[in-house]
Design a protein around this motif. Structure first.
Motif, PDB file in Angstrom:
ATOM      1  N   GLN A  39       0.804  -1.214   0.000  1.00  0.00           N
ATOM      2  CA  GLN A  39       0.000   0.000   0.000  1.00  0.00           C
ATOM      3  C   GLN A  39       0.839   1.267   0.000  1.00  0.00           C
ATOM      4  OE1 GLN A  39      -3.589  -0.372  -0.171  1.00  0.00           O
ATOM      5  NE2 GLN A  39      -2.618  -2.322  -0.717  1.00  0.00           N
TER       6      GLN A  39
ATOM      7  N   SER B   7      -7.264   1.860  -1.612  1.00  0.00           N
ATOM      8  CA  SER B   7      -6.206   0.877  -1.822  1.00  0.00           C
ATOM      9  C   SER B   7      -5.418   1.228  -3.081  1.00  0.00           C
ATOM     10  CB  SER B   7      -6.786  -0.531  -1.938  1.00  0.00           C
ATOM     11  OG  SER B   7      -7.651  -0.619  -3.063  1.00  0.00           O
ATOM     12  N   VAL B   8      -4.290   0.579  -3.235  1.00  0.00           N
ATOM     13  CA  VAL B   8      -3.416   0.870  -4.364  1.00  0.00           C
ATOM     14  C   VAL B   8      -4.127   0.666  -5.690  1.00  0.00           C
ATOM     15  CG1 VAL B   8      -1.369   0.075  -5.596  1.00  0.00           C
ATOM     16  CG2 VAL B   8      -1.273   0.427  -3.140  1.00  0.00           C
TER      17      VAL B   8
END
Length: 468
Positions: A11, A197-198
């Motif tokens: 992350q 989130s990524v």
């Protein structure tokens, strides 16, 4: 048939692994891997089809062409009407660009961009502006707009987090500017991961970038920052956007600084200064006067220097304090300057002038929260420490500009004329600079200029004879 596959994504940097790792091999961050579900193929197809429809006009432009046949059509920038904001962007917002604005919570990002939205909606190129919020309700945005006096029929507000609906609003309204607050709250329904989130941040930013390039609508994204001061989310986010701005400042201080760390359409050296007031953020048109307003004229350890921030010179106050230390390892506290550079200057003062700084706690600070990165402030740092160590004030109407070498020599700096003209405009009467800079001036600045070749020569000229 849809297949599900999980992966583990860091992350912090976006590194992907098929198994969980305690430490990321890319950024070396501990406990940063989160399990995420890979994009479903059926959803990929739907998302890709929708994106293709939204950017159909870009398909023809993607054909390879000789560079000599590429049109050089100049695109006028969209002016926000806020001088300091336009300055940092390089003259305004470029059509079809993506701008990312990051900063600490409560620093004033939403306030600034609400004012930008209003100014654009009511400016010379008046048109619709869409403010998309995933963190506040429409009523909260209305209350802030009313407090800032930023209410107009062209200022549209949408509370939405789904990226497909956001694209639909943009496609239907076709505003001249869009603001998304914030990119961490947007989500793509084709992904099973949580917002922020990524994968979500990367996917949503990529879709907004494609939409912006295809339609020419500039989009400003507000981004969160981590406790380390970096933009939250994957580093690839900064590569997707065209411009990255950081909004900095201490909430205990009224001044806010806006600086660019990436700008595909301008310089990254510009600095915008704002003052937080009851009616919102106000551009500081004369930042040198604002930063020097609280300076004590006869203060010991207070020295003025001129630093370049992009295209303009800025006068800043460098403060130095040397006090007897009762610790085995004396403290070195440095704010607003490169610590390694300041430690080098302290070593030069001890070696060349015989100052016993090894027995002193030394504190060096740049007033106003400005961060100086160039070497032109070296002479000011040295004089501030010497002034405090010897308990002698510095000439209050003298400015000090120059780089200090390891032998104690004073080296020339660039654009000295611009620096000295700003000093004269602020009422300074004398300047100490490197001798090598005298030749380029030739009496073209309205103040007394003294050239010095070493730090020793600055002492009898820069320090007052009478100790305080």
């Amino acid at each position: 048939m849809s297949q599900f596959q999980t992966r583990y994504v860091c992350q912090n940097c976006g590194y992907e692994s098929l198994k969980w790792l305690g430490r990321c091999p890319e950024c070396e961050t501990w406990d940063s891997f989160v399990e995420e579900v890979v994009l479903r193929p059926s959803h990929k197809a739907r998302s890709g089809a929708k994106s293709s429809q939204a950017i159909s006009s870009a398909a023809e432009a993607g054909a390879p062409l000789p560079i000599t046949q590429v049109e050089m059509a100049s695109q006028p920038r969209l002016l926000s009407g806020i001088g300091e904001f336009d300055r940092v962007l390089g003259g305004g917002v470029v059509p079809g660009s993506i701008v990312l604005v990051g900063g600490d919570p409560g620093i004033g990002k939403s306030t600034l961009l609400t004012q930008v939205a209003y100014r654009v909606a009511t400016g010379q190129e008046a048109g619709s502006v869409l403010y998309i919020s995933g963190e506040e309700s429409a009523q909260q945005i209305r209350l802030r707009s009313a407090r800032l006096g930023a209410e107009t029929e062209r200022f549209f507000v949408s509370v939405e987090t789904d990226i497909e609906r956001i694209e639909g609003h943009l496609d239907k309204l076709r505003p001249i500017l869009a603001i998304v607050d914030s990119i961490q709250t947007t989500q793509d329904g084709a992904l099973d991961s949580i917002p922020g989130s990524v994968s979500q941040v990367r996917a949503c930013a990529s879709r907004l970038a494609r939409f912006s390039k295809a339609t020419g609508i500039p989009i400003i994204l507000i981004g969160h920052v981590t406790k380390e001061g970096n933009l939250a989310g994957p580093r690839v986010l900064e590569h997707i956007v065209d411009t990255v701005l950081y909004f900095e400042g201490d909430r205990q201080n009224a001044y806010r600084l806006l600086r660019a760390v990436k700008n595909r359409f301008g310089s990254t050296d510009e600095l915008g200064i704002f003052e937080m007031r009851e009616q919102g953020l106000v551009s500081v048109d004369n930042p040198s006067a604002a930063l020097l307003a609280e300076r004590t004229k006869d203060g010991i350890g207070s020295v003025i220097t001129a630093t370049l921030e992009g295209t303009r010179a800025l006068l800043v106050e460098v403060q130095g304090l040397a006090a007897r230390s009762f610790l085995a390892s004396p403290r070195r506290v440095i704010n607003g300057l490169d610590p390694n550079r300041v430690n080098m200057i302290l070593a030069v003062l001890e070696k060349r002038l015989g100052l016993k700084l090894a027995e002193q706690d030394v504190f060096v600070n740049v007033a106003g929260g400005v961060h100086v990165v160039e070497t032109a402030a070296d002479l000011a740092v040295a004089m501030a420490v010497i002034s405090s160590f010897r308990e002698q004030p510095v000439e209050p109407t003298t400015i000090f500009i120059g780089e200090v070498g390891l032998n104690g020599e004073i080296r020339a700096v660039s654009q000295s004329e611009k620096r000295l003209r700003e000093a004269a405009r602020q009422g300074f009467q004398k300047a100490l600079i490197a001798k090598h800079n005298l030749a380029e001036l030739k009496g073209r600045v309205p103040l007394e200029v003294i050239g010095i070749s070493s730090i020793v020569e600055a002492l009898p000229v820069g320090l007052l004879k009478t100790a305080v």
